[in-house]
Design an enzyme around this catalytic site. Structure first.
Site, mmCIF file in Angstrom:
data_model
loop_
_atom_site.group_PDB
_atom_site.id
_atom_site.type_symbol
_atom_site.label_atom_id
_atom_site.label_comp_id
_atom_site.label_asym_id
_atom_site.label_seq_id
_atom_site.Cartn_x
_atom_site.Cartn_y
_atom_site.Cartn_z
ATOM 1 N N SER A 1 0.848 -1.186 0.000
ATOM 2 C CA SER A 1 0.000 0.000 0.000
ATOM 3 C C SER A 1 0.887 1.241 0.000
ATOM 4 O O SER A 1 2.104 1.156 0.119
ATOM 5 C CB SER A 1 -0.905 0.027 1.236
ATOM 6 N N LYS A 2 0.261 2.402 -0.141
ATOM 7 C CA LYS A 2 1.022 3.654 -0.151
ATOM 8 C C LYS A 2 1.800 3.813 1.151
ATOM 9 O O LYS A 2 2.880 4.392 1.178
ATOM 10 C CB LYS A 2 0.074 4.834 -0.356
ATOM 11 N N ARG A 3 1.239 3.304 2.249
ATOM 12 C CA ARG A 3 1.914 3.430 3.540
ATOM 13 C C ARG A 3 3.005 2.393 3.724
ATOM 14 O O ARG A 3 3.840 2.517 4.612
ATOM 15 C CB ARG A 3 0.891 3.298 4.681
ATOM 16 N N ARG A 4 2.977 1.343 2.900
ATOM 17 C CA ARG A 4 3.947 0.270 3.079
ATOM 18 C C ARG A 4 4.674 -0.012 1.761
ATOM 19 O O ARG A 4 4.640 -1.127 1.246
ATOM 20 C CB ARG A 4 3.256 -0.996 3.597
#
Length: 462
Positions: free
Chosen positions: A243-246
């Site tokens: 994801s964008k956070r990971r």
């Protein structure tokens, strides 16, 4: 059958890696069977869709070499078509208007949760024989809901997962048109796939739960069903969904980081598909092999080290002039202008075996054009008093000799004999003074890349 596939990204952000992989599979499947590949932009989320995202998606597709035969088609340009189908469904009774307010829907869900039930629309505005509907409230714009079959099963033979079956009792009457006149995803995608004669749909397995609604809408319209293939998600290095956070970044970010498109395609393809034990293959080979079989049912894990290994392979195989052009772009982004592409091409040929990305290759080539500052510890370790006389003598000879690898090598050999040195003493000193680093490819080949004046200037410090 004339095979037609599509990719339909939403322009609410960048083209991420999962969508790029789906696009690759859809493109390769169409090419394998001599069909068409369609690009559709699903931009009905007007508030979040941006032209910047559209441009980034188109740039990423172009960089990857995923040529589309038709499109891009934009859903916001097809609203008249969606409304016409909605009117047809309302007339036929396969859809109906619902006047529930958001507050009523919230209260409905709260009551269901309190009873321990699955939250779902309770059908209060669904017409039934003998049923009396509530009075139409004033000032409330209705949504339009699809009249989902109340009984039976929805089943399909998934291209990836195999047979899947879901009961109609598990799904409710889906909203297909919002009060503002915008169609919802599950409705618009059906009309688009129907109108565009899409025969095979590859997409992420997060869409499995949407598929029963879509199949039922296809059937309500008497439209032919495409074959569905739901590919597992891509996991990050931590084993969680990418994801964008990971760690998920845009496809074009990998371009900017110096990866080659053929490496990215090769790596993406292997994240969920295989052809025997083949790890490295070009686009044309994938097209020959990709028939929709051998798609993995389990999630794949993103491995930056494996991508770097794949990219290093393609760096070594890449045409030197092509790499020089890419390095020129990288250097330009750093404010370094390069006029002599021949020099840069020779540098690419010499340094590319040591690089995993074009950025690393640019790091090597940059020393040819900008001043370098050797580290004090490198000067102390490699440029001692014993080697300085030889360097001074070489500097003088460099001013007049023929400037090529063979002549430079001969001059260095002469200096070794004259001053009683070994190459492991002289070569690192030259590297540190001229290149700013103690390790390079063969120093005679490296020096031949430089403008003679730059080499002589950098040896002045001795």
């Amino acid at each position: 059958m004339n095979v037609r596939t599509r990719i339909a990204p939403s322009p609410t952000g960048f083209l991420h890696l999962g969508t790029a992989r789906t696009a690759l599979y859809s493109w390769a499947y169409a090419r394998h069977f001599g069909g068409q590949f369609v690009l559709r932009i699903e931009d009905t989320d007007v508030q979040r869709s941006t032209q910047e995202s559209v441009d980034q998606i188109l740039d990423a597709m172009k960089w990857l070499g995923l040529e589309y035969d038709e499109g891009p088609f934009y859903q916001t340009q097809r609203l008249e078509r969606y409304h016409a189908v909605i009117e047809q469904m309302l007339a036929e009774g396969t859809a109906y208007k619902c006047y529930c307010t958001p507050e009523e829907l919230d209260a409905m869900r709260e009551e269901q949760r309190a009873r321990g039930e699955k939250t779902r629309y309770d059908g209060r505005w669904r017409p039934e024989p003998g049923k009396v509907l509530p009075p139409v409230p004033e000032g409330v714009k209705p949504v339009v809901r699809f009249r989902n079959p109340p009984q039976g099963m929805v089943a399909w033979d998934d291209l990836v997962k195999g047979p899947i079956m879901i009961s109609n009792t598990e799904i409710d009457d889906l909203i297909i048109l919002r009060p503002d006149g915008m169609p919802t995803y599950n409705f618009a995608v059906v009309i688009d796939d129907w109108d565009m004669k899409i025969t095979h749909v590859f997409r992420g397995d997060e869409h499995i739960n949407n598929t029963p609604w879509q199949i039922n809408i296809f059937r309500a319209l008497g439209a032919p069903l495409p074959r569905f293939g739901h590919c597992p998600i891509i996991l990050g290095e931590d084993g969680l969904k990418l994801s964008k956070r990971r760690g998920a970044v845009s496809v074009t970010a990998y371009q900017e980081a110096g990866y080659l498109p053929e490496a990215m395609l090769n790596y993406l393809a292997r994240l969920g598909w295989s052809h025997g034990d083949e790890e490295l293959f070009l686009r044309d080979q994938m097209v020959r092999w990709f028939d929709g079989s051998h798609l993995a049912k389990s999630p794949a894990q993103w491995d930056p080290a494996k991508l770097a290994w794949v990219n290093a392979h393609y760096m070594k195989a890449a045409d030197d002039a092509r790499l020089a052009g890419l390095v020129q772009q990288q250097l330009a982004s750093r404010g370094v202008a390069v006029g002599d592409l021949d020099q840069l091409t020779r540098a690419a040929a010499l340094f590319k075996d040591r690089c995993t990305t074009v950025v690393e290759l640019a790091d090597w080539a940059e020393m040819l054009y900008v001043p370098i500052t050797p580290r004090d510890e490198d000067l102390q370790a490699h440029v001692g008093e014993a080697v300085k006389p030889a360097i001074r003598a070489l500097r003088e000879r460099f001013e007049t000799l023929e400037w090529d690898k063979a002549t430079i090598a001969a001059a260095m050999k002469q200096a070794l004999g004259e001053f009683g040195l070994k190459m492991p003493q002289l070569a690192p000193a030259l590297r540190v003074l001229v290149c700013g680093r103690p390790q390079t490819p063969s120093i005679d080949a490296v020096l031949a890349l430089f403008d003679r004046k730059i080499v002589i200037e950098r040896l002045q410090s001795t």
